[in-house]
Design a protein around this motif. Sequence first.
Motif, short mmCIF file in Angstrom:
data_model
loop_
_atom_site.label_atom_id
_atom_site.label_comp_id
_atom_site.label_asym_id
_atom_site.label_seq_id
_atom_site.Cartn_x
_atom_site.Cartn_y
_atom_site.Cartn_z
N ALA A 74 0.85 -1.20 0.00
CA ALA A 74 0.00 0.00 0.00
C ALA A 74 0.88 1.25 0.00
N ARG A 75 1.96 1.21 0.79
CA ARG A 75 2.88 2.37 0.83
C ARG A 75 3.66 2.50 -0.47
N VAL A 76 4.10 1.35 -1.02
CA VAL A 76 4.82 1.36 -2.30
C VAL A 76 3.95 2.01 -3.38
N ARG A 77 2.68 1.63 -3.42
CA ARG A 77 1.81 2.15 -4.47
C ARG A 77 1.59 3.65 -4.34
N ALA A 78 1.65 4.14 -3.11
CA ALA A 78 1.44 5.57 -2.87
C ALA A 78 2.74 6.38 -3.02
N ASP A 79 3.87 5.68 -3.20
CA ASP A 79 5.16 6.37 -3.28
C ASP A 79 5.36 6.98 -4.68
N ASP A 80 5.81 8.24 -4.73
CA ASP A 80 5.97 8.93 -6.01
C ASP A 80 6.94 8.22 -6.94
N ALA A 81 8.01 7.66 -6.38
CA ALA A 81 9.05 7.05 -7.22
C ALA A 81 8.72 5.59 -7.56
N LEU A 82 8.31 4.83 -6.56
CA LEU A 82 8.08 3.40 -6.77
C LEU A 82 6.68 3.10 -7.32
N GLY A 83 5.72 3.90 -6.95
CA GLY A 83 4.32 3.62 -7.27
C GLY A 83 4.05 3.34 -8.74
N PRO A 84 4.51 4.24 -9.64
CA PRO A 84 4.18 4.05 -11.06
C PRO A 84 4.67 2.71 -11.63
N ILE A 85 5.87 2.27 -11.24
CA ILE A 85 6.38 1.00 -11.77
C ILE A 85 5.47 -0.15 -11.38
N PHE A 86 5.14 -0.20 -10.09
CA PHE A 86 4.29 -1.29 -9.61
C PHE A 86 2.88 -1.17 -10.18
N ASN A 87 2.34 0.02 -10.21
CA ASN A 87 0.98 0.17 -10.70
C ASN A 87 0.88 -0.15 -12.20
N ASP A 88 1.96 0.11 -12.96
CA ASP A 88 1.96 -0.30 -14.38
C ASP A 88 2.12 -1.81 -14.53
N ALA A 89 2.95 -2.41 -13.66
CA ALA A 89 3.32 -3.83 -13.86
C ALA A 89 2.24 -4.78 -13.35
N ILE A 90 1.56 -4.40 -12.29
CA ILE A 90 0.70 -5.37 -11.61
C ILE A 90 -0.77 -5.08 -11.86
N ASN A 91 -1.42 -6.08 -12.43
CA ASN A 91 -2.85 -5.96 -12.69
C ASN A 91 -3.65 -6.58 -11.55
N ASP A 92 -3.22 -7.74 -11.10
CA ASP A 92 -3.97 -8.48 -10.08
C ASP A 92 -3.26 -8.32 -8.74
N TRP A 93 -3.67 -7.30 -7.97
CA TRP A 93 -2.99 -7.03 -6.70
C TRP A 93 -3.18 -8.13 -5.65
N PRO A 94 -4.39 -8.68 -5.50
CA PRO A 94 -4.51 -9.80 -4.54
C PRO A 94 -3.54 -10.93 -4.86
N GLU A 95 -3.37 -11.25 -6.14
CA GLU A 95 -2.43 -12.32 -6.52
C GLU A 95 -0.98 -11.93 -6.19
N HIS A 96 -0.61 -10.66 -6.46
CA HIS A 96 0.76 -10.22 -6.15
C HIS A 96 1.02 -10.28 -4.64
#
Length: 124
Positions: free
Chosen positions: A20-42
Motif C-alpha cells: 500500500a505504501r509502495v503504491r502511494a510512493d511517487d518514485a516506486l508507485g508508477p512502476i508497480f501500478n503499471d506492472a501489476i494488474n492483479d494485486w490480490p495475486e501479487h
Amino acid sequence: TAIKGIDERRLEKLVESFYARVRADDALGPIFNDAINDWPEHLEKLTAFWSSVMLTSGRYKGQPVPAHRKHGERITPELFERWLSLWNSTTAELMEPEAAAALQAKAARIAESLQLALFFKLPD
Ligand code: HEM
C-alpha cells in the motif's frame, strides 16, 4: 527455528501494508501500478516469498531475477534505496523489534544480490 513475532498472519499484514505504501510512493508507485494488474495475486505471491525466506515454508516458487529484469532500465539502484527505506520503516512500525531487524537484514541481502544480477556488467 522461527523468529519470535513472525508468522504467516503477520507476514500477510506486513506485505499488505508495505505494498500500500509502495503504491502511494511517487518514485516506486508508477512502476508497480503499471506492472501489476492483479494485486490480490501479487500480495499472495509476496506473502509466500517472505514465508519461504523467514519461515522456510517453501511456499514461493518463482524467479525474481527475470521478473525484475523484464522492467529494464525503469528499475535503478536509487529505487532500491527507496524500496529498502520503505521496507525498513514499515517493518519497524508493524513488527516486534527482533522480527523487524531480521526482516530488514534479509531484505538488504536479497536487494544486494538482485542488484548484482540486474546491474553488474563486465567492462566491454
Ligand atoms: C516482483 C519491482 C525490489 C521481491 C516485482 C514486480 C515488480 C517489482 C514491478 C512485478 C514483476 C512482474 O512484472 O511480474 C521492484 C522494484 C524494486 C524491487 C522497483 C526496487 C527498486 C525487490 C526486493 C525484493 C523483491 C528488494 C526482495 C527482497 C520480489 C518478488 C517478486 C517481485 C519475490 C515476485 C517475482 C515473481 O513473479 O515470482 N518487483 N522490486 N523486489 N519482487 Fe520486486
